[in-house]
Design an enzyme around this catalytic site. Sequence first.
Site, mmCIF file in Angstrom:
data_model
loop_
_atom_site.group_PDB
_atom_site.id
_atom_site.type_symbol
_atom_site.label_atom_id
_atom_site.label_comp_id
_atom_site.label_asym_id
_atom_site.label_seq_id
_atom_site.Cartn_x
_atom_site.Cartn_y
_atom_site.Cartn_z
ATOM 1 N N LYS A 142 -1.970 -0.718 12.967
ATOM 2 C CA LYS A 142 -0.610 -0.216 12.788
ATOM 3 C C LYS A 142 0.344 -0.624 13.917
ATOM 4 O O LYS A 142 1.546 -0.760 13.694
ATOM 5 C CB LYS A 142 -0.616 1.307 12.636
ATOM 6 N N ASP A 197 4.047 6.993 6.308
ATOM 7 C CA ASP A 197 3.320 8.214 6.658
ATOM 8 C C ASP A 197 4.291 9.352 6.968
ATOM 9 O O ASP A 197 4.070 10.502 6.574
ATOM 10 C CB ASP A 197 2.423 7.989 7.878
#
Length: 275
Positions: A68, A105
């Site tokens: 990420k 997210d």
Amino acid sequence: MSSPRRAAVLGSPVAHSLSPVLHRAAYGELGLAHWSYDPYDVDEAGLPGFFERLDGSWAGLSLTMPLKRAVIPLLDEVTGTAASVEAVNTVVFGDDGRRTGDNTDIPGMVAALRERGVTTVGSAAVLGAGATASSALAALSRVCTGPVTAYVRSEARAAEMRGWGERLGVDVRTARWADAAAAFTAPLVIATTPAGATDELAPVVPDRPGTLFDVLYAPWPTALAGAWSARGGQVVGGLDLLVHQAVLQVERMTGRSPAPLAEMREAGEKALAAR
């Protein structure tokens, strides 16, 4: 006939990922028979080479750990949401090949809470201080109007969380993990810790607690989530987060909206039950 379009989830390990189940369910409902979505085990060292091999058939990528942050130097643009926590879990490829990194997210957490009627709270608590905790703070910046207390295991982690709070505009206070039971007086508790880490707290959940958002989805329910439900509290689980962030990924990658939330959740539930 439409040209094939490709998407995938990258990470290491990645075999456990539910993302292929969720995205394929969405493609089926949306009539996107020419779309495919597959898992690829890729670590940080292999990520640049993977990008070099991509052609014009690729529409997007989902990224899990440990990629990420590693993906950011490979992108042409990063959205403000992703930049706020230095974490990209979604890459969308434009028609011109431009690579845009995003983070679903954070809005996924907000959407999962909203679905359960949690839109605003006066205070909150976060259990843990890892990568997911920074996303939780970013989500709380949109939900919580007052202080957030983070329960952590070291002063170094406490300093990190206070730093994220300053960056995200959240009033973060820190406390020792040994005092984590005090978190349960907050109207919203977000558990961001690995499997088993909160099991010790299950026996001390009070009667009629507020809302627990436990980001794990397997094994489910966690001991903490089970105790929370048994004592009358509301629980939002990791599958809720996974589905809501995947909905946003599907919409960004395919350009089709809304993505089929109910069907994606049902597919995820069936896949988990079969494990």
